[in-house]
Write a protein that holds these residues in place. Structure first.
Motif, PDB file in Angstrom:
ATOM      1  N   GLN A  87       0.825  -1.208   0.000  1.00 40.99           N
ATOM      2  CA  GLN A  87       0.000   0.000   0.000  1.00 40.99           C
ATOM      3  C   GLN A  87       0.861   1.260   0.000  1.00 40.99           C
ATOM      4  OE1 GLN A  87      -2.572  -0.918   3.338  1.00 40.99           O
ATOM      5  NE2 GLN A  87      -4.151  -1.719   1.965  1.00 40.99           N
ATOM      6  N   ASN A  88       2.001   1.199   0.682  1.00 41.03           N
ATOM      7  CA  ASN A  88       2.929   2.328   0.675  1.00 41.03           C
ATOM      8  C   ASN A  88       3.469   2.558  -0.737  1.00 41.03           C
ATOM      9  OD1 ASN A  88       5.305   3.943   0.839  1.00 41.03           O
ATOM     10  ND2 ASN A  88       5.413   3.535   3.025  1.00 41.03           N
ATOM     11  N   VAL A  89       3.800   1.485  -1.441  1.00 43.15           N
ATOM     12  CA  VAL A  89       4.271   1.606  -2.830  1.00 43.15           C
ATOM     13  C   VAL A  89       3.169   2.225  -3.691  1.00 43.15           C
ATOM     14  CG1 VAL A  89       4.939   0.289  -4.897  1.00 43.15           C
ATOM     15  CG2 VAL A  89       5.984  -0.249  -2.671  1.00 43.15           C
ATOM     16  N   GLU A  90       1.939   1.743  -3.531  1.00 46.92           N
ATOM     17  CA  GLU A  90       0.818   2.324  -4.281  1.00 46.92           C
ATOM     18  C   GLU A  90       0.694   3.827  -4.004  1.00 46.92           C
ATOM     19  OE1 GLU A  90      -2.350  -1.396  -4.569  1.00 46.92           O
ATOM     20  OE2 GLU A  90      -2.442  -0.051  -2.833  1.00 46.92           O
ATOM     21  N   ASP A  91       0.741   4.198  -2.734  1.00 43.55           N
ATOM     22  CA  ASP A  91       0.615   5.605  -2.357  1.00 43.55           C
ATOM     23  C   ASP A  91       1.759   6.437  -2.933  1.00 43.55           C
ATOM     24  OD1 ASP A  91      -1.661   4.915  -0.937  1.00 43.55           O
ATOM     25  OD2 ASP A  91      -0.658   4.928   1.014  1.00 43.55           O
TER      26      ASP A  91
END
Length: 159
Positions: free
Chosen positions: A74-78
């Motif tokens: 999710q951090n990569v997506e953000d």
């Protein structure tokens, strides 16, 4: 070490570049890359009135538990600019955990194996490319068998 299979998908911006950046960041932050599928183009699933998607599956080993792995994804997506507006809507990047070892989790924000894995050709085709004999821990079919049984009518083409 734990084994994780991730589905990467994008249909906004520069989808191929987004997949490459996401994979690079995942390798840097999740763990060692063991294999990767080719990139596949498919029509959108769920919400059909949107651009075609590019998808691929990667197989990593990681020291992290499934919750930490999800947080990193999710951090990569953000970081890459994902905005969560509409379920199954257009997106800069989407990263789904397909399998984590052979674990089964059914929590509000984390379901493993991915609950739609067996219903979507855009997931199964690249997964079968790199793990045809992997066994779904709930359905007890190989990925190859799941693809043969899949009734998804959408075309999935390697680019």
């Amino acid at each position: 070490m734990n084994v994780v299979f991730l589905l990467l998908g994008a249909n906004l911006g520069s989808p191929l570049k987004q997949l490459e950046l996401a994979q690079k960041m995942l390798v840097e932050n999740v763990g060692k890359l063991h294999s990767e599928s080719g990139v596949y183009e498919s029509e959108a699933w769920g919400v059909e009135d949107q651009p075609k998607f590019l998808n691929k599956v990667i197989h990593l080993s990681t020291p992290f538990d499934p919750h930490k792995t999800l947080a990193i994804c999710q951090n990569v997506e953000d970081t890459l600019g994902r905005v969560r507006k509409e379920k199954w809507g257009s997106r800069i990047i989407d990263i789904d955990i397909l399998y984590y070892n052979s674990e089964v989790l059914d929590e509000p924000f984390l379901k493993i194996p991915h609950p739609y894995l067996h219903l979507r050709k855009f997931t199964l085709v690249p997964l079968v490319e790199i793990a045809p004999h992997g066994i779904h821990p709930v359905l007890k079919y190989t990925n190859e068998e799941l693809l043969l049984r899949c009734s998804d009518p959408l075309n999935v083409n390697r680019i």
